[in-house]
Design a protein around this motif. Structure first.
Motif, mmCIF file in Angstrom:
data_model
loop_
_atom_site.group_PDB
_atom_site.id
_atom_site.type_symbol
_atom_site.label_atom_id
_atom_site.label_comp_id
_atom_site.label_asym_id
_atom_site.label_seq_id
_atom_site.Cartn_x
_atom_site.Cartn_y
_atom_site.Cartn_z
ATOM 1 N N MET A 101 0.826 -1.208 0.000
ATOM 2 C CA MET A 101 0.000 0.000 0.000
ATOM 3 C C MET A 101 0.866 1.265 0.000
ATOM 4 N N ILE A 102 1.910 1.283 0.855
ATOM 5 C CA ILE A 102 2.778 2.465 0.935
ATOM 6 C C ILE A 102 3.488 2.687 -0.398
ATOM 7 N N TRP A 103 3.967 1.572 -0.994
ATOM 8 C CA TRP A 103 4.659 1.707 -2.274
ATOM 9 C C TRP A 103 3.709 2.185 -3.365
ATOM 10 N N ASP A 104 2.472 1.710 -3.338
ATOM 11 C CA ASP A 104 1.476 2.157 -4.311
ATOM 12 C C ASP A 104 1.226 3.654 -4.183
ATOM 13 N N LEU A 105 1.079 4.135 -2.944
ATOM 14 C CA LEU A 105 0.874 5.566 -2.719
ATOM 15 C C LEU A 105 2.080 6.368 -3.200
ATOM 16 N N PHE A 106 3.272 5.852 -2.910
ATOM 17 C CA PHE A 106 4.490 6.536 -3.347
ATOM 18 C C PHE A 106 4.545 6.630 -4.867
ATOM 19 N N SER A 107 4.170 5.539 -5.532
ATOM 20 C CA SER A 107 4.203 5.521 -6.996
ATOM 21 C C SER A 107 3.231 6.520 -7.602
ATOM 22 N N ILE A 108 2.146 6.814 -6.871
ATOM 23 C CA ILE A 108 1.143 7.759 -7.368
ATOM 24 C C ILE A 108 1.600 9.202 -7.176
ATOM 25 N N VAL A 109 2.105 9.516 -5.984
ATOM 26 C CA VAL A 109 2.423 10.917 -5.670
ATOM 27 C C VAL A 109 3.832 11.314 -6.096
ATOM 28 N N ALA A 110 4.744 10.339 -6.240
ATOM 29 C CA ALA A 110 6.134 10.674 -6.560
ATOM 30 C C ALA A 110 6.281 11.425 -7.875
ATOM 31 N N PRO A 111 5.581 11.029 -8.969
ATOM 32 C CA PRO A 111 5.734 11.801 -10.211
ATOM 33 C C PRO A 111 5.301 13.257 -10.083
ATOM 34 N N VAL A 112 4.275 13.503 -9.265
ATOM 35 C CA VAL A 112 3.828 14.883 -9.055
ATOM 36 C C VAL A 112 4.905 15.668 -8.328
ATOM 37 N N PHE A 113 5.446 15.084 -7.250
ATOM 38 C CA PHE A 113 6.541 15.725 -6.517
ATOM 39 C C PHE A 113 7.732 15.962 -7.442
ATOM 40 N N ALA A 114 8.086 14.948 -8.234
ATOM 41 C CA ALA A 114 9.275 15.032 -9.073
ATOM 42 C C ALA A 114 9.149 16.128 -10.126
ATOM 43 N N CYS A 115 8.026 16.156 -10.832
ATOM 44 C CA CYS A 115 7.853 17.144 -11.904
ATOM 45 C C CYS A 115 7.767 18.564 -11.347
ATOM 46 N N ALA A 116 6.997 18.737 -10.269
ATOM 47 C CA ALA A 116 6.938 20.059 -9.641
ATOM 48 C C ALA A 116 8.302 20.433 -9.077
ATOM 49 N N GLY A 117 9.028 19.448 -8.540
ATOM 50 C CA GLY A 117 10.363 19.710 -8.008
ATOM 51 C C GLY A 117 11.339 20.140 -9.083
ATOM 52 N N ILE A 118 11.224 19.547 -10.274
ATOM 53 C CA ILE A 118 12.080 19.964 -11.387
ATOM 54 C C ILE A 118 11.797 21.417 -11.751
#
Length: 291
Positions: A1-18
């Motif tokens: 479950m934690i990994w699934d949540l990470f996989s969902i929110v990580a691209p948003v964090f990454a792109c906004a972070g870039i």
């Protein structure tokens, strides 16, 4: 479950972070031009192609659009009442309280969490929210006597054209479909990059009031979203998309309008930044409770 949540929110964090890092390193990024490209070309094409490409979801998208209209209406009524009690001007603060960032942040979340079905339903919400914001929301900031001069925005017409073809099941010429599909594909990445760049350039002022209003946007959206999910008897992906889109932080467009019409842009920028920071921190929780 934690990994699934990470996989969902990580691209948003990454792109906004870039986007955030891009701005912090002093690299050129014309937010005004990018915003115009997204608003006048990318988003209309994305809405149009998504609506005509969905299969078997026309009824669900229609209900989501109705739910979005009800959400915006409820937030407008409740937000206006609360701002009156707080003795804050509606023309400056109502739009930031009412309109969530259902584009820059909401659409990527719906896509990564629920795939193409989630994106289609998310666009059903975004199309209504963006249309009302570009007309009614901008009108609040403008001080114009009527919103009629603001009807030139192309998103409403993309919604009408796409919905008409979706419900009549008429296929447009292939060259139109290929062109709008190609142009629509740049929308979500640019939205996320622009969000990061915008956050890097904004500053927080009057932190106490800004914090209260930021929490008001998130909590009001959450309460209305959960409540209307029950009213519309949404289940599964529909319920999740409505809650996620309703709970998004203050839309960046509010700052752009406040700056253009010179209506306390610094404080509106503070609302965008602080609500986005809180929203980013709560993303895993929002996705978890929505699912």
């Amino acid at each position: 479950m934690i990994w699934d949540l990470f996989s969902i929110v990580a691209p948003v964090f990454a792109c906004a972070g870039i986007g955030y890092s891009w701005s912090r390193f002093g690299l050129a990024y014309d937010t005004k031009i990018i915003t115009q490209l997204v608003s006048y070309i990318g988003a209309p094409c994305l809405i149009f192609t998504t609506l005509i490409n969905v299969e078997g979801l026309s009824k669900e998208i229609g209900y989501m659009a109705l739910a979005a209209l009800t959400t915006i209406s409820a937030c407008t009524i409740l937000g206006a009442a609360i701002l009156r009690i707080m003795r804050l001007p509606l023309r400056t603060y109502l739009a930031p309280i009412v309109f969530p960032n259902s584009g820059n942040m909401g659409l990527p979340l719906c896509l990564f969490a629920f795939g193409d079905t989630g994106l289609a339903l998310g666009i059903g919400f975004f199309a209504v929210s963006a249309t009302i914001q570009l007309i009614f929301g901008q009108w609040l900031f403008s001080g114009l006597p009527t919103p009629i001069p603001l009807l030139k925005a192309p998103i409403p017409y993309a919604v009408i054209a796409g919905a008409a073809l979706m419900f009549t099941e008429v296929d447009p010429p292939l060259f139109i479909l290929n062109t709008t599909d190609l142009l629509g594909n740049f929308t979500i990445p640019l939205m996320m990059l622009t969000l990061g760049v915008s956050l890097a350039r904004m500053r927080i002022t009057k932190i106490k009031r800004t914090f209260i209003l930021a929490l008001l946007r998130l909590s009001l959206g959450g309460l209305v979203g959960f409540g209307l999910a029950e009213v519309f008897q949404f289940e599964g992906i529909e319920r999740s998309v409505l809650i996620i889109q309703s709970m998004m932080p203050v839309a960046v467009f509010n700052y752009l309008f406040a700056k253009y019409y010179e209506r306390d842009p610094e404080e509106v920028a503070s609302l965008v930044v602080l609500s986005s920071v809180i929203g980013f921190a709560l993303l895993p929780l929002i996705v978890f409770i929505a699912k």
